[in-house]
Design a protein around this motif. Structure first.
Motif, PDB file in Angstrom:
ATOM      1  N   ALA A 278      57.595  -2.548  46.709  1.00 48.06           N
ATOM      2  CA  ALA A 278      57.583  -2.291  48.156  1.00 48.06           C
ATOM      3  C   ALA A 278      57.492  -0.783  48.421  1.00 48.06           C
ATOM      4  CB  ALA A 278      58.840  -2.878  48.807  1.00 48.06           C
ATOM      5  N   SER A 279      58.216   0.005  47.644  1.00 45.87           N
ATOM      6  CA  SER A 279      58.191   1.460  47.814  1.00 45.87           C
ATOM      7  C   SER A 279      56.781   2.004  47.558  1.00 45.87           C
ATOM      8  CB  SER A 279      59.181   2.135  46.857  1.00 45.87           C
ATOM      9  OG  SER A 279      60.490   1.626  47.068  1.00 45.87           O
ATOM     10  N   ALA A 280      56.164   1.547  46.483  1.00 44.71           N
ATOM     11  CA  ALA A 280      54.810   2.000  46.152  1.00 44.71           C
ATOM     12  C   ALA A 280      53.818   1.567  47.228  1.00 44.71           C
ATOM     13  CB  ALA A 280      54.390   1.455  44.786  1.00 44.71           C
ATOM     14  N   GLN A 281      54.009   0.365  47.774  1.00 39.79           N
ATOM     15  CA  GLN A 281      53.102  -0.115  48.828  1.00 39.79           C
ATOM     16  C   GLN A 281      53.225   0.743  50.086  1.00 39.79           C
ATOM     17  OE1 GLN A 281      53.929  -4.405  49.105  1.00 39.79           O
ATOM     18  NE2 GLN A 281      52.156  -4.785  47.787  1.00 39.79           N
ATOM     19  N   ALA A 282      54.463   1.115  50.432  1.00 41.64           N
ATOM     20  CA  ALA A 282      54.656   1.967  51.614  1.00 41.64           C
ATOM     21  C   ALA A 282      53.988   3.326  51.403  1.00 41.64           C
ATOM     22  CB  ALA A 282      56.147   2.134  51.891  1.00 41.64           C
ATOM     23  N   ILE A 283      54.129   3.874  50.209  1.00 42.66           N
ATOM     24  CA  ILE A 283      53.504   5.175  49.902  1.00 42.66           C
ATOM     25  C   ILE A 283      51.982   5.050  49.984  1.00 42.66           C
ATOM     26  CG2 ILE A 283      53.126   6.871  48.049  1.00 42.66           C
ATOM     27  CD1 ILE A 283      56.103   6.158  47.181  1.00 42.66           C
ATOM     28  N   ALA A 284      51.439   3.985  49.378  1.00 43.48           N
ATOM     29  CA  ALA A 284      49.980   3.796  49.390  1.00 43.48           C
ATOM     30  C   ALA A 284      49.465   3.541  50.806  1.00 43.48           C
ATOM     31  CB  ALA A 284      49.593   2.637  48.469  1.00 43.48           C
ATOM     32  N   ALA A 285      50.316   2.978  51.665  1.00 43.33           N
ATOM     33  CA  ALA A 285      49.906   2.719  53.044  1.00 43.33           C
ATOM     34  C   ALA A 285      49.922   4.008  53.870  1.00 43.33           C
ATOM     35  CB  ALA A 285      50.841   1.695  53.687  1.00 43.33           C
TER      36      ALA A 285
ATOM     37  N   PHE B  83      47.799   1.593  41.843  1.00 45.42           N
ATOM     38  CA  PHE B  83      47.156   1.761  43.150  1.00 45.42           C
ATOM     39  C   PHE B  83      46.244   2.995  43.179  1.00 45.42           C
ATOM     40  CE2 PHE B  83      51.167  -0.305  45.230  1.00 45.42           C
ATOM     41  CZ  PHE B  83      50.836  -1.510  44.656  1.00 45.42           C
ATOM     42  N   GLY B  84      46.089   3.685  42.047  1.00 46.86           N
ATOM     43  CA  GLY B  84      45.162   4.815  41.984  1.00 46.86           C
ATOM     44  C   GLY B  84      45.810   6.184  42.136  1.00 46.86           C
ATOM     45  N   PHE B  85      47.142   6.239  42.239  1.00 45.38           N
ATOM     46  CA  PHE B  85      47.846   7.528  42.256  1.00 45.38           C
ATOM     47  C   PHE B  85      48.024   8.024  40.818  1.00 45.38           C
ATOM     48  CE2 PHE B  85      48.686   5.925  46.404  1.00 45.38           C
ATOM     49  CZ  PHE B  85      49.082   6.990  47.213  1.00 45.38           C
ATOM     50  N   ASN B  86      48.414   9.298  40.721  1.00 41.94           N
ATOM     51  CA  ASN B  86      48.592   9.907  39.408  1.00 41.94           C
ATOM     52  C   ASN B  86      50.038  10.410  39.296  1.00 41.94           C
ATOM     53  OD1 ASN B  86      48.259  11.195  37.003  1.00 41.94           O
ATOM     54  ND2 ASN B  86      46.895  12.795  37.769  1.00 41.94           N
ATOM     55  N   PRO B  87      50.966   9.507  38.917  1.00 39.04           N
ATOM     56  CA  PRO B  87      52.389   9.868  38.939  1.00 39.04           C
ATOM     57  C   PRO B  87      52.882  10.599  37.685  1.00 39.04           C
ATOM     58  CG  PRO B  87      52.125   7.538  38.429  1.00 39.04           C
ATOM     59  CD  PRO B  87      50.735   8.103  38.575  1.00 39.04           C
TER      60      PRO B  87
ATOM     61  N   ILE C 214      36.131 -10.915  44.547  1.00 41.47           N
ATOM     62  CA  ILE C 214      35.423 -10.255  43.446  1.00 41.47           C
ATOM     63  C   ILE C 214      34.523 -11.282  42.751  1.00 41.47           C
ATOM     64  CG2 ILE C 214      37.291  -8.575  43.041  1.00 41.47           C
ATOM     65  CD1 ILE C 214      37.874 -10.274  40.434  1.00 41.47           C
ATOM     66  N   SER C 215      33.560 -10.756  41.996  1.00 40.06           N
ATOM     67  CA  SER C 215      32.639 -11.640  41.294  1.00 40.06           C
ATOM     68  C   SER C 215      33.222 -12.081  39.950  1.00 40.06           C
ATOM     69  CB  SER C 215      31.318 -10.918  41.059  1.00 40.06           C
ATOM     70  OG  SER C 215      30.599 -11.556  40.024  1.00 40.06           O
ATOM     71  N   LYS C 216      32.950 -13.339  39.622  1.00 35.40           N
ATOM     72  CA  LYS C 216      33.331 -13.912  38.330  1.00 35.40           C
ATOM     73  C   LYS C 216      32.811 -13.052  37.174  1.00 35.40           C
ATOM     74  CE  LYS C 216      33.631 -18.809  37.211  1.00 35.40           C
ATOM     75  NZ  LYS C 216      33.132 -20.138  37.566  1.00 35.40           N
TER      76      LYS C 216
ATOM     77  N   TYR D 130      41.417  -4.411  42.238  1.00 35.96           N
ATOM     78  CA  TYR D 130      42.202  -4.839  43.394  1.00 35.96           C
ATOM     79  C   TYR D 130      42.074  -3.789  44.489  1.00 35.96           C
ATOM     80  CZ  TYR D 130      44.698  -8.165  40.329  1.00 35.96           C
ATOM     81  OH  TYR D 130      45.026  -9.175  39.474  1.00 35.96           O
ATOM     82  N   PRO D 131      41.975  -4.209  45.752  1.00 38.03           N
ATOM     83  CA  PRO D 131      41.898  -3.215  46.826  1.00 38.03           C
ATOM     84  C   PRO D 131      43.297  -2.726  47.226  1.00 38.03           C
ATOM     85  CG  PRO D 131      41.776  -5.406  47.764  1.00 38.03           C
ATOM     86  CD  PRO D 131      41.939  -5.593  46.266  1.00 38.03           C
ATOM     87  N   GLY D 132      43.371  -1.523  47.764  1.00 45.04           N
ATOM     88  CA  GLY D 132      44.620  -0.971  48.324  1.00 45.04           C
ATOM     89  C   GLY D 132      45.829  -1.252  47.461  1.00 45.04           C
ATOM     90  N   PHE D 133      46.847  -1.851  48.064  1.00 42.77           N
ATOM     91  CA  PHE D 133      48.059  -2.177  47.308  1.00 42.77           C
ATOM     92  C   PHE D 133      48.237  -3.689  47.176  1.00 42.77           C
ATOM     93  CE2 PHE D 133      49.365  -0.934  51.685  1.00 42.77           C
ATOM     94  CZ  PHE D 133      49.883  -2.137  52.153  1.00 42.77           C
ATOM     95  N   GLU D 134      47.128  -4.423  47.245  1.00 44.64           N
ATOM     96  CA  GLU D 134      47.172  -5.887  47.143  1.00 44.64           C
ATOM     97  C   GLU D 134      47.526  -6.342  45.729  1.00 44.64           C
ATOM     98  OE1 GLU D 134      46.963  -7.745  49.805  1.00 44.64           O
ATOM     99  OE2 GLU D 134      46.677  -5.912  50.972  1.00 44.64           O
TER     100      GLU D 134
END
Lengths: 235, 235
Positions: free
Chosen positions: A43-50, A80-84, B5-7, B224-228
């Motif tokens: 949840a914390s990571a999702q809030a940061i990414a949002a 999520f693509g961050f560099n921690p 996403i594609s198979k 995966y997109p965003g934080f999904e």
């Protein structure tokens, strides 16, 4: 897009109730620390990414469960693509904390006791030093880190409690140099009393509290939409 | 809305590679079963909430980790507004499985060994009986349950592997009565070979595989997109 709820729609809880809820989740309701820490860190990571663009991020982790949330958060931030990078000033002997270090290190997330020497190149710091069981004041080696973070002027995102704050009374003073002055905060389970007068960005996570516990303590829980794990709290 | 996403953009893996990845996550990469089970169960519940309206749901849980995913899924489904009941035909002596039972029971999620007598009133069944380590054929008490589910005609959502299927070769026969004929499936980590010719609704979850493991086995992971935590797989 994160769903917004009103501050008036949730309970703000004190330190002893937070501790009681935590204790009951693990005893009466049979949860494992690993399970709830995973959800809290996610949840914390999702809030940061949002809220922030993808970037380098220094995650400050204390030796307790708040620090554990930080490790889990760092792991998800990387997904999520961050560099921690993790700053872990005081190593815990706890088995789970040791596993969290291994999980991060084997995922190429550096874990070091000190702040990075190039701290100024980090656009964001995550504060997972102290949680709801903290009683001020902070001690070394944390005081020095808190001062350096304050001096850096870098945006800080705090997990559950801004470190150094009194859980119920908040920041001792706006001018304090050895506490976190966060840019944004995520409260876990429910916001603590210290967040009552907070007007900055405020997220809420911890969609796992069982009904029985909610009823027992007469808690006003947030209404999360769909299958989301976070909401944003506004006035 | 779940991202599609594609198979062709992900690896389909065999039984021995699935076992190897699982083993390495816990040894080399230091994960705890509780952590990954929580994420797997959450992703499963999210896929169900994305695809079906809120309803009563019978969650069939086996005695292994696939069953554990089912317990966690049921817990999250309740948070998402579903009304889950667990069918747990063969109790495990495993400490974590015992905790999962307590978590569900104290959250007013019934846990019983048999199918509900009013099964026909359930619009949906979740199948978490057997995972990727299963080798056909199924045995009692599961055979009887699989037959009753087949005969009921109720929609089944399978977690990771439709129970009774060969992990690599799929359903022994369209006519088989002692296997699950799912309406939809969520694959965890990566789809298994048996899902190659599957054309029904197909979700993918398990956004936790470390880079090192991905590189070591040359895996093609979903984007995966965003934080999904889930995506949908289409042709």
């Amino acid at each position: 897009m994160v769903h917004i709820i009103s501050k008036k729609s949730v309970s703000f809880i004190g330190q002893s109730l937070a501790a009681k809820i935590d204790e009951q989740l693990f005893s009466k309701y049979g949860f494992k620390v690993e399970q709830l820490m995973e959800l809290a860190g996610l949840a914390s990571a999702q809030a940061i990414a949002a809220h922030y663009p993808k970037s380098k991020v220094a995650v400050l982790c204390g030796p307790g469960n708040n620090g554990g949330d930080g490790f889990v958060c760092a792991r998800h931030l990387q997904q999520f693509g961050f560099n921690p990078s993790i700053v872990y000033p005081k190593e815990s002997k706890n088995e789970l904390m040791k596993s969290l270090v291994i999980q991060c290190e084997t995922s190429s997330i550096p874990v070091q006791p000190n702040l990075p020497t190039d701290l100024q190149s980090f656009p964001l710091i995550v504060d997972a030093l102290f949680g709801f069981s903290f009683k001020p004041p902070a001690r070394e080696p944390f005081t020095e880190i808190l001062k350096a973070v304050r001096a850096s002027g870098i945006h800080v995102f705090s997990i559950d409690i801004p470190s150094g704050w009194d859980v119920e009374n908040g920041a001792p003073s706006e001018a304090s140099e050895d506490i976190i002055h966060p840019h944004a905060v995520i409260s876990l389970t429910l916001p603590k009393m210290c967040m009552k007068s907070w007007t900055g960005p405020h997220f809420l996570g911890g969609r796992f509290v069982p009904r029985g516990l909610v009823e027992e303590h007469g808690l006003q829980m947030p209404v999360y939409p769909g299958f989301e794990q976070i909401v944003k709290v506004e006035d």
